[in-house]
Design a protein around this motif. Structure first.
Motif, PDB file in Angstrom:
ATOM      1  N   VAL A 413      26.360  25.136  50.334  1.00 36.42           N
ATOM      2  CA  VAL A 413      25.406  26.106  49.812  1.00 36.42           C
ATOM      3  C   VAL A 413      25.833  27.539  50.107  1.00 36.42           C
ATOM      4  O   VAL A 413      25.259  28.478  49.583  1.00 36.42           O
ATOM      5  CB  VAL A 413      23.994  25.861  50.411  1.00 36.42           C
ATOM      6  CG1 VAL A 413      23.457  24.536  49.934  1.00 36.42           C
ATOM      7  CG2 VAL A 413      24.042  25.911  51.936  1.00 36.42           C
ATOM      8  N   ALA A 414      26.812  27.745  50.982  1.00 33.63           N
ATOM      9  CA  ALA A 414      27.238  29.095  51.328  1.00 33.63           C
ATOM     10  C   ALA A 414      27.933  29.740  50.131  1.00 33.63           C
ATOM     11  O   ALA A 414      28.747  29.122  49.454  1.00 33.63           O
ATOM     12  CB  ALA A 414      28.181  29.068  52.526  1.00 33.63           C
ATOM     13  N   VAL A 415      27.578  30.988  49.862  1.00 29.12           N
ATOM     14  CA  VAL A 415      28.197  31.740  48.765  1.00 29.12           C
ATOM     15  C   VAL A 415      29.343  32.566  49.341  1.00 29.12           C
ATOM     16  O   VAL A 415      29.160  33.330  50.301  1.00 29.12           O
ATOM     17  CB  VAL A 415      27.170  32.661  48.092  1.00 29.12           C
ATOM     18  CG1 VAL A 415      27.833  33.473  46.988  1.00 29.12           C
ATOM     19  CG2 VAL A 415      26.008  31.849  47.544  1.00 29.12           C
ATOM     20  N   VAL A 485      31.988  32.900  56.716  1.00 32.22           N
ATOM     21  CA  VAL A 485      31.749  32.177  55.464  1.00 32.22           C
ATOM     22  C   VAL A 485      33.065  31.901  54.747  1.00 32.22           C
ATOM     23  O   VAL A 485      33.272  30.821  54.176  1.00 32.22           O
ATOM     24  CB  VAL A 485      30.782  32.979  54.566  1.00 32.22           C
ATOM     25  CG1 VAL A 485      30.661  32.322  53.192  1.00 32.22           C
ATOM     26  CG2 VAL A 485      29.415  33.070  55.219  1.00 32.22           C
ATOM     27  N   ALA A 486      33.988  32.881  54.766  1.00 33.35           N
ATOM     28  CA  ALA A 486      35.272  32.695  54.064  1.00 33.35           C
ATOM     29  C   ALA A 486      36.087  31.563  54.667  1.00 33.35           C
ATOM     30  O   ALA A 486      36.651  30.740  53.936  1.00 33.35           O
ATOM     31  CB  ALA A 486      36.072  34.001  54.094  1.00 33.35           C
ATOM     32  N   ILE A 487      36.155  31.493  56.000  1.00 35.48           N
ATOM     33  CA  ILE A 487      36.980  30.445  56.621  1.00 35.48           C
ATOM     34  C   ILE A 487      36.268  29.099  56.625  1.00 35.48           C
ATOM     35  O   ILE A 487      36.909  28.057  56.779  1.00 35.48           O
ATOM     36  CB  ILE A 487      37.409  30.826  58.056  1.00 35.48           C
ATOM     37  CG1 ILE A 487      36.204  30.972  58.978  1.00 35.48           C
ATOM     38  CG2 ILE A 487      38.245  32.090  58.047  1.00 35.48           C
ATOM     39  CD1 ILE A 487      36.575  31.337  60.408  1.00 35.48           C
ATOM     40  N   GLY A 488      34.937  29.091  56.455  1.00 38.21           N
ATOM     41  CA  GLY A 488      34.213  27.826  56.347  1.00 38.21           C
ATOM     42  C   GLY A 488      33.881  27.176  57.671  1.00 38.21           C
ATOM     43  O   GLY A 488      33.616  25.962  57.712  1.00 38.21           O
ATOM     44  N   VAL A 489      33.876  27.946  58.759  1.00 36.35           N
ATOM     45  CA  VAL A 489      33.570  27.400  60.085  1.00 36.35           C
ATOM     46  C   VAL A 489      32.517  28.283  60.741  1.00 36.35           C
ATOM     47  O   VAL A 489      32.631  29.515  60.713  1.00 36.35           O
ATOM     48  CB  VAL A 489      34.834  27.343  60.974  1.00 36.35           C
ATOM     49  CG1 VAL A 489      34.481  26.873  62.385  1.00 36.35           C
ATOM     50  CG2 VAL A 489      35.869  26.412  60.362  1.00 36.35           C
ATOM     51  N   ASP A 490      31.502  27.661  61.326  1.00 35.96           N
ATOM     52  CA  ASP A 490      30.458  28.412  62.005  1.00 35.96           C
ATOM     53  C   ASP A 490      30.927  28.850  63.385  1.00 35.96           C
ATOM     54  O   ASP A 490      31.741  28.162  64.024  1.00 35.96           O
ATOM     55  CB  ASP A 490      29.195  27.566  62.155  1.00 35.96           C
ATOM     56  CG  ASP A 490      28.524  27.296  60.809  1.00 35.96           C
ATOM     57  OD1 ASP A 490      28.641  28.167  59.926  1.00 35.96           O
ATOM     58  OD2 ASP A 490      27.910  26.225  60.655  1.00 35.96           O
TER      59      ASP A 490
END
Length: 662
Positions: A413-415, A485-490
């Motif tokens: 769901v992250a944009v 968000v760009a790297i996809g890791v919290d």
């Protein structure tokens, strides 16, 4: 009140003319040994002596090298070369034997080509055995030459016994050098030599010089090991492979002749390559007999030559299924090889020469290997088709894995941030994200990148110092939100079970200017990753790109066209200008430009120097001598708001080790 005279003794803490200290002779090495050699053990200082012996064999002098580990902890190396000259140097008016062991940047390997003593050698910097001497409590050298034996003894880098000459005793070898040194334990973490690494190093000399006899004598155990390979690279690779080759070994060599337009006579490479379906791969490369454990541009040349030749064979025979796209790693994944390159003027990264940086080596190796493999494949079509099946299967498996990753991410769901210029590929292992300082540099990076696998995220200004920011508040900062968000890791902590399944890039690369401000941005981003994304660092996904600070425009010289060279710092700039001077080009004829920032580079320059995987400098971020807790404490001291007193104490203690860029 009169001024204090400039030669007066300064009061404690004062900064006066007498505060400036000039390190002479070997003193720089003894004060900062880590700048010149490995300090975990003395292997490299022994290797410098061994490399000199091997260079003599490479030049065609002597067929035997013997290394002895003595009971008292000393090491001796004997060769049958020409013997180090021991007369007076015409300019320095000191014995050459003394200069070689006591002067940095003194050696016989600077002058390359037909006029020099060595056409090809591993020696380049001229600091080799002088570093060995500097870090030895005692060193003895005997040079057999012209019926005489010259002997000198050094202690702590200084002359203990001056040059003595006498007639060589009856039965002694006619020529050669014997060096015995006692490494000083205070400069190394351990005084013990790693025996397995030493044996591998000695064996490699025998492998790379077929017919050379290399011996290791251990006085304590009475054991003697001996290596000699008449078959060279082929014999060594076949003996070392963990699995049976899929097809017969591909071996060959190619060297430039006297009339070659691009390379000097004798430059080229020899190789042995095997493809296996399973098991670990073996990959070893050497430059002028020097092992390059970290690879370099010659490895890249071999990889490119393999890929182009195999791809051409597959296309010629129409073997590629529809929808399958070949990539270099598909060919390279199951390749084992031993590569021995000969380069006239090799440029290494660092004093210990673990990686070759010479840009021309990529083209040199690729240009001799590719046509040889193309010819071999078309002469052995059945073997070529077997290899093609292996490569195509690897490509199909890679594409299937990429499709699985894409489906898993499709429900997210992250944009993605609007500033992110993403890459086309969804293959984690290939994808790279460059965190770039400023929109101007980001524009050049976007135009110069490889759109297939390189993404760019421009950052505005300096990132927040996040060392003491609570994790729950990180997303309040736009730049940090976009990075996460760009790297996809919290964001996570070291104790957390971080979920890296959403990671979108195999490499997250920090790309900042090569000046002080750029270094500050690097530190702020490294602080962010170490504090809030430690599992990325631990897994080896974080890197720092090193763009050049200088560009040197070299004018045309005779048949040589005009060229551009790039330097990371003042040291590399001086090396480039020195090389031009040796080639007969005055230093003032070269135009030197200093980049004020990445934004000054056009897309082509940025690709060539910083983005191209084959020519860039990319440093992995990993722990050094300190563990995680010690590293956290050190970074906390540097970045914590309440640590001003500790930072001041650190600067007072170690500030003189920092070169300030105004």
């Amino acid at each position: 009140m009169p001024d204090t005279p400039s030669n007066a003794t300064p009061t404690p803490g004062a900064y006066a003319e007498s505060s400036i200290r000039v390190l002479k002779g070997l003193e720089p090495v003894r004060q900062r040994p880590g700048m010149y050699t490995r300090t975990d053990n003395p292997l490299h200082v022994v290797q410098e002596v061994l490399d000199n012996a091997a260079d003599e064999a490479l030049a065609g002098y002597g067929k035997r090298i013997r290394l002895t580990l003595h009971r008292d902890g000393s090491v001796s190396v004997e060769d049958e070369g020409r013997g180090i000259p021991h007369g007076l140097h015409p300019e320095e008016q000191a014995p050459v034997l003394e200069l070689v062991f006591t002067r940095l940047h003194a050696g016989g390997k600077f002058d390359k080509g037909s006029g020099g003593a060595y056409s090809f050698s591993g020696g380049l910097h001229g600091v080799g055995v002088s570093v060995s001497n500097a870090l030895a409590s005692r060193l003895e050298v005997s040079s057999y030459r012209a019926g005489q034996v010259a002997r000198m003894v050094f202690a702590d880098g200084a002359v203990l016994e001056p040059l003595s000459l006498q007639a060589a005793p009856a039965g002694a070898r006619k020529q050669g050098t014997t060096v015995r040194l006692w490494p000083d334990p205070k400069y190394f973490d351990t005084a013990a030599l790693p025996l397995a690494e030493l044996q591998h190093l000695l064996r490699s000399k025998a492998v790379l010089l077929p017919g050379l006899s290399v011996s290791l004598i251990q006085e304590a155990s009475g054991e003697t090991l001996h290596w000699q390979y008449q078959g060279g690279l082929r014999d060594y690779l076949l003996q070392s492979l963990p699995a049976e080759p899929l097809i017969p070994l591909f071996e060959g060599s190619g060297y430039a002749d006297a009339g070659h337009e691009s390379f000097a006579e004798g430059e080229g490479a020899a190789w042995a390559v095997a493809f296996t379906e399973e098991g670990a791969t073996l990959r070893e490369s050497y430059v002028n007999l020097i092992p390059t454990s970290a690879g370099g541009t010659h490895d890249s040349g071999l990889r490119d030559g393999l890929y182009q030749a195999v791809k051409g064979f597959i296309e010629l025979h129409a073997l590629l299924p529809k929808g399958v796209r070949l990539l270099p790693e598909d060919v390279y994944a199951r390749a084992s090889y031993v590569l021995s390159a000969k380069v006239l003027d090799p440029q290494f990264q660092g004093q210990i020469k673990e990686r070759l940086n010479s840009r021309d080596a990529l083209r040199l190796v690729g240009s001799v290997l590719r046509p040889a493999l193309e010819l071999w494949l078309n002469q052995h079509v059945a073997h070529g088709k077997k290899l093609a099946e292996l490569v195509i299967r690897a490509a199909q498996n890679r594409q299937k894995a990429a499709q699985k990753v894409e489906k898993r991410k499709g429900s997210g769901v992250a944009v993605l941030p609007g500033k992110l210029t993403d890459c086309e590929s969804r293959e984690l292992a290939r994808n790279e994200l460059f965190l770039v300082e400023g929109d101007s540099a980001g524009g050049s990076a976007k135009m110069g990148r490889d759109k297939e696998c390189q993404a760019v995220l421009p950052l505005r200004g300096k990132v927040l110092n996040t060392w003491e920011v609570e994790r729950e508040r990180l997303y309040a900062n736009t730049e940090i939100h976009d990075i996460a968000v760009a790297i996809g890791v919290d964001p996570h902590g070291l104790a957390d079970q971080a979920d890296l399944s959403g990671l979108r890039y195999g490499k997250v690369c920090i790309l900042a200017d090569a000046d002080v401000d750029g270094a500050h941005i690097q530190v702020l981003l490294l602080t962010l990753f170490l504090r809030h994304f430690p599992r990325l660092v631990e897994a080896g996904h974080v890197y720092v790109a090193r763009p050049p600070l200088y560009r040197v425009d070299v004018p045309a010289r005779g048949k040589k066209p005009a060229a551009k060279a790039y330097a990371l710092d003042e040291g590399e700039l001086e090396a480039i200008l020195d090389k031009c001077a040796k080639d007969g080009l005055a230093r003032d004829k070269c135009s030197i430009s200093r980049f004020k920032g990445l934004g000054e580079m056009n897309a082509e320059q940025l690709w060539d120097t910083t983005l191209n995987p084959d020519t860039r400098r990319l440093l992995p971020v990993q722990l050094g001598a300190l563990d995680w807790l010690q590293t956290e404490a050190r970074i906390g001291q540097l970045m914590g708001k309440g640590e001003a007193a500790a930072r001041r104490a650190l600067m007072e203690r170690a500030g003189d080790a920092v070169a300030v860029d105004f």
